[in-house]
Scaffold this active site. Structure first.
Site, short mmCIF file in Angstrom:
data_model
loop_
_atom_site.label_atom_id
_atom_site.label_comp_id
_atom_site.label_asym_id
_atom_site.label_seq_id
_atom_site.Cartn_x
_atom_site.Cartn_y
_atom_site.Cartn_z
N ASP A 23 0.83 -1.20 0.00
CA ASP A 23 0.00 0.00 0.00
C ASP A 23 0.87 1.25 0.00
O ASP A 23 0.59 2.22 -0.72
CB ASP A 23 -0.93 -0.02 1.21
CG ASP A 23 -1.78 1.23 1.31
OD1 ASP A 23 -2.54 1.51 0.36
OD2 ASP A 23 -1.68 1.93 2.33
N GLU A 101 -2.07 -5.23 -3.32
CA GLU A 101 -1.09 -4.55 -2.46
C GLU A 101 -0.03 -5.52 -1.96
O GLU A 101 1.15 -5.17 -1.89
CB GLU A 101 -1.82 -3.88 -1.29
CG GLU A 101 -2.70 -2.73 -1.72
CD GLU A 101 -3.64 -2.27 -0.62
OE1 GLU A 101 -4.27 -1.21 -0.78
OE2 GLU A 101 -3.73 -2.97 0.42
#
Length: 214
Positions: A23, A101
């Site tokens: 992320d 992610e």
């Protein structure tokens, strides 16, 4: 572009830790790609933040994962006997966003930032262009419209549907206790944006009752 190779090299790194790392890498890579393209005179930090958020949102991550064939690869790699359940699970937005992610995090550990960042920008190219051409922030637009009338909008979740891994939220936008729009989405933020868009559509609709009392 994205592979699972490095996952076996870092077995101590959990899936959640990889997603957390990915992320951060995703956000930085997209920010670095956007920054030189947006003139300082027109794009302040707030606007930059909104465009970046749209680019790396759940729907964007899901679209990228599907283009890269991630759902099919994960379903194929599932243990025998859980294939159908795995296929259902990896088709959900929240799971695919998290998996995307985690893949980015694994690539960062395996190949370093520069190579991973370039791969991220390439993979998210369509999402970056869409966010630049069609920035979405219906909540801010609605609040600005209502502020001109001295009004403030509030949002409330009216329902949460589906299992935890594939939850859909229903939200109502209200002004002084009066509903002005409803919307649904895979997250509360997306549902609020949908409700704000519905409210804007209502505000822009022709008034069909205004001439009856003349």
């Amino acid at each position: 572009m994205f592979t699972h190779a490095s996952w076996t090299e870092r077995r101590s790194d959990s899936y959640a830790r990889l997603a957390f790392l990915g992320d951060s890498v995703l956000g930085l890579a997209v920010t670095a790609a956007l920054y030189p393209r947006l003139e300082a005179e027109r794009y302040g930090a707030g606007r930059l933040t909104k465009i970046r958020a749209q680019t790396v949102s759940g729907p964007s991550c899901r679209a990228v994962a599907e283009r890269l064939g991630v759902p099919d690869r994960l379903a194929a790699a599932a243990p025998v006997g859980v294939g159908q359940k795995a296929s259902t699970l990896v088709s959900t937005e929240r799971v695919l966003a998290s998996v995307t992610e985690a893949i980015i995090g694994a690539c960062f550990l395996h190949a370093g930032y520069e190579r991973t960042a370039q791969a991220v920008v390439d993979a998210f190219e369509l999402e970056i262009e869409h966010a630049l051409e069609h920035p979405v922030d219906f909540k801010s637009t609605l609040q600005e419209r209502l502020a001109q009338r001295g009004e403030v909008v509030g949002y409330a979740v009216t329902a949460e549907l589906g299992p935890p891994h594939d939850r859909t939220f229903q939200v109502v936008a209200a002004v002084a206790g009066r509903p002005v729009g409803t919307g649904s989405g895979r997250s509360k933020k997306h549902a609020e944006q949908a409700a704000a868009r519905a409210a804007l559509d209502m505000l822009d609709a022709p008034d069909t009752d205004g001439d009856e009392d003349d």
